[in-house]
Design a protein around this motif. Structure first.
Motif, mmCIF file in Angstrom:
data_model
loop_
_atom_site.group_PDB
_atom_site.id
_atom_site.type_symbol
_atom_site.label_atom_id
_atom_site.label_comp_id
_atom_site.label_asym_id
_atom_site.label_seq_id
_atom_site.Cartn_x
_atom_site.Cartn_y
_atom_site.Cartn_z
ATOM 1 N N GLU A 65 0.821 -1.206 0.000
ATOM 2 C CA GLU A 65 0.000 0.000 0.000
ATOM 3 C C GLU A 65 0.861 1.266 0.000
ATOM 4 O O GLU A 65 1.957 1.288 0.556
ATOM 5 C CB GLU A 65 -0.886 -0.023 1.243
ATOM 6 N N ILE A 66 0.329 2.312 -0.619
ATOM 7 C CA ILE A 66 0.952 3.639 -0.573
ATOM 8 C C ILE A 66 0.042 4.519 0.270
ATOM 9 O O ILE A 66 -1.116 4.732 -0.077
ATOM 10 C CB ILE A 66 1.126 4.238 -1.982
ATOM 11 N N ARG A 67 0.577 5.015 1.402
ATOM 12 C CA ARG A 67 -0.194 5.891 2.296
ATOM 13 C C ARG A 67 0.489 7.246 2.369
ATOM 14 O O ARG A 67 1.679 7.315 2.673
ATOM 15 C CB ARG A 67 -0.250 5.307 3.707
ATOM 16 N N ASP A 68 -0.256 8.288 2.119
ATOM 17 C CA ASP A 68 0.292 9.654 2.173
ATOM 18 C C ASP A 68 1.544 9.779 1.316
ATOM 19 O O ASP A 68 2.547 10.368 1.727
ATOM 20 C CB ASP A 68 0.586 10.078 3.613
ATOM 21 N N ASP A 69 1.487 9.176 0.124
ATOM 22 C CA ASP A 69 2.588 9.201 -0.850
ATOM 23 C C ASP A 69 3.840 8.464 -0.377
ATOM 24 O O ASP A 69 4.919 8.649 -0.927
ATOM 25 C CB ASP A 69 2.953 10.632 -1.241
ATOM 26 N N ILE A 70 3.702 7.595 0.632
ATOM 27 C CA ILE A 70 4.834 6.813 1.137
ATOM 28 C C ILE A 70 4.522 5.324 0.962
ATOM 29 O O ILE A 70 3.546 4.826 1.520
ATOM 30 C CB ILE A 70 5.098 7.111 2.628
ATOM 31 N N PRO A 71 5.335 4.610 0.189
ATOM 32 C CA PRO A 71 5.122 3.164 0.044
ATOM 33 C C PRO A 71 5.442 2.437 1.360
ATOM 34 O O PRO A 71 6.485 2.667 1.959
ATOM 35 C CB PRO A 71 6.119 2.750 -1.043
ATOM 36 N N ILE A 72 4.523 1.596 1.789
ATOM 37 C CA ILE A 72 4.706 0.806 3.007
ATOM 38 C C ILE A 72 5.268 -0.552 2.578
ATOM 39 O O ILE A 72 4.540 -1.470 2.242
ATOM 40 C CB ILE A 72 3.375 0.636 3.777
ATOM 41 N N MET A 73 6.586 -0.663 2.591
ATOM 42 C CA MET A 73 7.277 -1.837 2.060
ATOM 43 C C MET A 73 7.577 -2.857 3.155
ATOM 44 O O MET A 73 8.710 -3.289 3.344
ATOM 45 C CB MET A 73 8.555 -1.404 1.340
ATOM 46 N N LEU A 74 6.542 -3.261 3.876
ATOM 47 C CA LEU A 74 6.667 -4.269 4.926
ATOM 48 C C LEU A 74 5.895 -5.509 4.491
ATOM 49 O O LEU A 74 4.692 -5.429 4.202
ATOM 50 C CB LEU A 74 6.097 -3.749 6.249
ATOM 51 N N VAL A 75 6.565 -6.644 4.462
ATOM 52 C CA VAL A 75 5.937 -7.888 4.006
ATOM 53 C C VAL A 75 4.713 -8.211 4.858
ATOM 54 O O VAL A 75 3.679 -8.617 4.323
ATOM 55 C CB VAL A 75 6.946 -9.059 4.031
ATOM 56 N N GLU A 76 4.805 -7.993 6.163
ATOM 57 C CA GLU A 76 3.683 -8.323 7.048
ATOM 58 C C GLU A 76 2.462 -7.422 6.834
ATOM 59 O O GLU A 76 1.359 -7.768 7.254
ATOM 60 C CB GLU A 76 4.108 -8.330 8.520
ATOM 61 N N GLU A 77 2.610 -6.285 6.169
ATOM 62 C CA GLU A 77 1.479 -5.403 5.882
ATOM 63 C C GLU A 77 1.003 -5.502 4.433
ATOM 64 O O GLU A 77 0.015 -4.877 4.075
ATOM 65 C CB GLU A 77 1.854 -3.949 6.201
#
Length: 57
Positions: free
Chosen positions: A39-51
């Motif tokens: 997911e991209i939240r507030d223009d920041i990619p959340i690069m966590l496998v668990e998420e």
């Protein structure tokens, strides 16, 4: 503001280190090898496998 092309070129899937691409809605990064969406939240990619969420074409 969307994720820049320069950032997309250097980002990789944290699980397999493969290529990620922007999805159609431009709200996530897709790793086709792992079938995951980051997911991209507030223009920041959340690069966590668990998420990451499963990718369905």
């Amino acid at each position: 503001m969307a994720v820049s092309k320069e950032l997309l070129e250097i980002l990789a899937c944290p699980k397999c280190k493969g290529e990620v691409t922007l999805n159609k809605n431009k709200d996530g990064l897709v790793c086709r090898a792992c079938c995951l969406v980051y997911e991209i939240r507030d223009d920041i990619p959340i690069m966590l496998v668990e998420e990451a969420k499963p990718f369905k074409e």
